[in-house]
Scaffold this motif. Sequence first.
Motif, PDB file in Angstrom:
ATOM      1  N   ALA A  52       0.831  -1.213   0.000  1.00  0.00           N
ATOM      2  CA  ALA A  52       0.000   0.000   0.000  1.00  0.00           C
ATOM      3  C   ALA A  52       0.859   1.253   0.000  1.00  0.00           C
ATOM      4  O   ALA A  52       0.576   2.220  -0.731  1.00  0.00           O
ATOM      5  N   ALA A  53       1.908   1.242   0.804  1.00  0.00           N
ATOM      6  CA  ALA A  53       2.805   2.402   0.856  1.00  0.00           C
ATOM      7  C   ALA A  53       3.493   2.613  -0.487  1.00  0.00           C
ATOM      8  O   ALA A  53       3.596   3.749  -0.970  1.00  0.00           O
ATOM      9  N   HIS A  54       3.941   1.535  -1.106  1.00  0.00           N
ATOM     10  CA  HIS A  54       4.656   1.665  -2.373  1.00  0.00           C
ATOM     11  C   HIS A  54       3.716   2.134  -3.482  1.00  0.00           C
ATOM     12  O   HIS A  54       4.060   3.032  -4.264  1.00  0.00           O
ATOM     13  N   ALA A  55       2.523   1.551  -3.566  1.00  0.00           N
ATOM     14  CA  ALA A  55       1.557   1.959  -4.591  1.00  0.00           C
ATOM     15  C   ALA A  55       1.173   3.433  -4.429  1.00  0.00           C
ATOM     16  O   ALA A  55       1.106   4.182  -5.415  1.00  0.00           O
ATOM     17  N   SER A  56       0.951   3.857  -3.203  1.00  0.00           N
ATOM     18  CA  SER A  56       0.573   5.249  -2.942  1.00  0.00           C
ATOM     19  C   SER A  56       1.703   6.206  -3.280  1.00  0.00           C
ATOM     20  O   SER A  56       1.503   7.223  -3.962  1.00  0.00           O
ATOM     21  N   CYS A  57       2.888   5.905  -2.806  1.00  0.00           N
ATOM     22  CA  CYS A  57       4.048   6.769  -3.033  1.00  0.00           C
ATOM     23  C   CYS A  57       4.368   6.858  -4.515  1.00  0.00           C
ATOM     24  O   CYS A  57       4.600   7.946  -5.055  1.00  0.00           O
ATOM     25  N   PHE A  58       4.385   5.713  -5.197  1.00  0.00           N
ATOM     26  CA  PHE A  58       4.683   5.708  -6.619  1.00  0.00           C
ATOM     27  C   PHE A  58       3.655   6.530  -7.395  1.00  0.00           C
ATOM     28  O   PHE A  58       4.013   7.311  -8.286  1.00  0.00           O
ATOM     29  N   SER A  59       2.373   6.355  -7.092  1.00  0.00           N
ATOM     30  CA  SER A  59       1.325   7.108  -7.796  1.00  0.00           C
ATOM     31  C   SER A  59       1.508   8.610  -7.615  1.00  0.00           C
ATOM     32  O   SER A  59       1.362   9.386  -8.571  1.00  0.00           O
ATOM     33  N   MET A  60       1.840   9.020  -6.408  1.00  0.00           N
ATOM     34  CA  MET A  60       2.081  10.445  -6.147  1.00  0.00           C
ATOM     35  C   MET A  60       3.316  10.931  -6.901  1.00  0.00           C
ATOM     36  O   MET A  60       3.303  12.018  -7.497  1.00  0.00           O
ATOM     37  N   ASP A  79      -1.315  -0.819  -8.724  1.00  0.00           N
ATOM     38  CA  ASP A  79      -1.367  -2.010  -7.878  1.00  0.00           C
ATOM     39  C   ASP A  79       0.065  -2.409  -7.560  1.00  0.00           C
ATOM     40  O   ASP A  79       0.945  -2.343  -8.427  1.00  0.00           O
ATOM     41  N   ALA A  80       0.296  -2.815  -6.333  1.00  0.00           N
ATOM     42  CA  ALA A  80       1.616  -3.315  -5.929  1.00  0.00           C
ATOM     43  C   ALA A  80       1.436  -4.696  -5.314  1.00  0.00           C
ATOM     44  O   ALA A  80       0.524  -4.907  -4.511  1.00  0.00           O
ATOM     45  N   SER A  81       2.291  -5.609  -5.714  1.00  0.00           N
ATOM     46  CA  SER A  81       2.293  -6.966  -5.154  1.00  0.00           C
ATOM     47  C   SER A  81       3.664  -7.223  -4.550  1.00  0.00           C
ATOM     48  O   SER A  81       4.680  -7.044  -5.220  1.00  0.00           O
ATOM     49  N   VAL A  82       3.680  -7.647  -3.296  1.00  0.00           N
ATOM     50  CA  VAL A  82       4.922  -7.920  -2.582  1.00  0.00           C
ATOM     51  C   VAL A  82       5.007  -9.425  -2.351  1.00  0.00           C
ATOM     52  O   VAL A  82       4.098 -10.021  -1.788  1.00  0.00           O
ATOM     53  N   THR A  83       6.112 -10.026  -2.809  1.00  0.00           N
ATOM     54  CA  THR A  83       6.312 -11.466  -2.676  1.00  0.00           C
ATOM     55  C   THR A  83       7.306 -11.746  -1.551  1.00  0.00           C
ATOM     56  O   THR A  83       8.428 -11.247  -1.571  1.00  0.00           O
ATOM     57  N   LEU A  84       6.868 -12.552  -0.594  1.00  0.00           N
ATOM     58  CA  LEU A  84       7.684 -12.961   0.548  1.00  0.00           C
ATOM     59  C   LEU A  84       7.989 -14.449   0.397  1.00  0.00           C
ATOM     60  O   LEU A  84       7.071 -15.259   0.243  1.00  0.00           O
ATOM     61  N   ARG A  85       9.272 -14.803   0.409  1.00  0.00           N
ATOM     62  CA  ARG A  85       9.693 -16.196   0.278  1.00  0.00           C
ATOM     63  C   ARG A  85      10.885 -16.441   1.199  1.00  0.00           C
ATOM     64  O   ARG A  85      11.639 -15.518   1.504  1.00  0.00           O
ATOM     65  N   PRO A  86      11.106 -17.710   1.598  1.00  0.00           N
ATOM     66  CA  PRO A  86      12.291 -18.009   2.396  1.00  0.00           C
ATOM     67  C   PRO A  86      13.571 -17.876   1.561  1.00  0.00           C
ATOM     68  O   PRO A  86      13.625 -18.343   0.433  1.00  0.00           O
ATOM     69  N   VAL A  87      14.547 -17.203   2.115  1.00  0.00           N
ATOM     70  CA  VAL A  87      15.873 -17.113   1.523  1.00  0.00           C
ATOM     71  C   VAL A  87      16.854 -17.486   2.629  1.00  0.00           C
ATOM     72  O   VAL A  87      16.875 -16.835   3.675  1.00  0.00           O
ATOM     73  N   GLU A  97       6.081  -6.026  -7.504  1.00  0.00           N
ATOM     74  CA  GLU A  97       5.594  -5.732  -8.843  1.00  0.00           C
ATOM     75  C   GLU A  97       4.673  -4.524  -8.772  1.00  0.00           C
ATOM     76  O   GLU A  97       3.710  -4.524  -8.003  1.00  0.00           O
ATOM     77  N   LEU A  98       4.977  -3.511  -9.558  1.00  0.00           N
ATOM     78  CA  LEU A  98       4.129  -2.332  -9.685  1.00  0.00           C
ATOM     79  C   LEU A  98       3.452  -2.382 -11.054  1.00  0.00           C
ATOM     80  O   LEU A  98       4.127  -2.560 -12.073  1.00  0.00           O
ATOM     81  N   VAL A  99       2.146  -2.246 -11.058  1.00  0.00           N
ATOM     82  CA  VAL A  99       1.378  -2.182 -12.299  1.00  0.00           C
ATOM     83  C   VAL A  99       0.562  -0.900 -12.232  1.00  0.00           C
ATOM     84  O   VAL A  99      -0.263  -0.731 -11.325  1.00  0.00           O
ATOM     85  N   THR A 100       0.828   0.011 -13.177  1.00  0.00           N
ATOM     86  CA  THR A 100       0.168   1.311 -13.125  1.00  0.00           C
ATOM     87  C   THR A 100      -0.506   1.625 -14.448  1.00  0.00           C
ATOM     88  O   THR A 100      -0.035   1.235 -15.516  1.00  0.00           O
ATOM     89  N   GLU A 101      -1.621   2.308 -14.346  1.00  0.00           N
ATOM     90  CA  GLU A 101      -2.359   2.756 -15.519  1.00  0.00           C
ATOM     91  C   GLU A 101      -2.740   4.209 -15.299  1.00  0.00           C
ATOM     92  O   GLU A 101      -3.228   4.575 -14.226  1.00  0.00           O
ATOM     93  N   GLY A 102      -2.496   5.024 -16.308  1.00  0.00           N
ATOM     94  CA  GLY A 102      -2.781   6.443 -16.169  1.00  0.00           C
ATOM     95  C   GLY A 102      -3.689   6.972 -17.258  1.00  0.00           C
ATOM     96  O   GLY A 102      -3.700   6.472 -18.385  1.00  0.00           O
ATOM     97  N   ARG A 103      -4.445   7.968 -16.891  1.00  0.00           N
ATOM     98  CA  ARG A 103      -5.200   8.778 -17.847  1.00  0.00           C
ATOM     99  C   ARG A 103      -4.491  10.123 -17.879  1.00  0.00           C
ATOM    100  O   ARG A 103      -4.598  10.903 -16.922  1.00  0.00           O
ATOM    101  N   VAL A 125       9.629   5.643  -1.300  1.00  0.00           N
ATOM    102  CA  VAL A 125       9.448   4.261  -0.851  1.00  0.00           C
ATOM    103  C   VAL A 125      10.249   3.315  -1.745  1.00  0.00           C
ATOM    104  O   VAL A 125      10.869   2.380  -1.247  1.00  0.00           O
ATOM    105  N   SER A 126      10.288   3.566  -3.050  1.00  0.00           N
ATOM    106  CA  SER A 126      11.144   2.748  -3.930  1.00  0.00           C
ATOM    107  C   SER A 126      12.588   2.820  -3.471  1.00  0.00           C
ATOM    108  O   SER A 126      13.291   1.798  -3.415  1.00  0.00           O
TER     109      SER A 126
END
Length: 143
Positions: A52-60, A79-87, A97-103, A125-126
Amino acid sequence: MPVSKAHANWNGDLPTGSGQFTAGGGSISGSVTFKSRFEDGPGSNPEQLIAAAHASCFSMALANTLASAGFPAESIETDASVTLRPVDGAPTIIKIELVTEGRVPGVNAEQFKEYAAQAKAGCPVSRALAGVPEITLQASLAG
């Protein structure tokens, strides 16, 4: 500039405990459990808040980049998707992943992608999440 604050508490051990968080003077709140974070159970998790923070910050940032170039946006949806996996045995954010659409009147698709890349590079945030191995961006114009 103001300092942004949040509060969280956790009760019990990791597998059976639970926690709560608040931010924005209490306007944002939720609960978190092991199941909500690692097993798709009900409730929130820190990675959703990062998304949510990344999507908001990026959009602004994108709106500002476009306006500074003389192309004020009518709207930006991200939309932002955050993937958490064991490393190495530790839960780790491995991808965002950031997916953005603009008018945006007057901008073509290639320009929009260039402005989006600039916004991604400049978004606070990025920059804070620079340690994430992969942050992708898909940018397109609406319609």
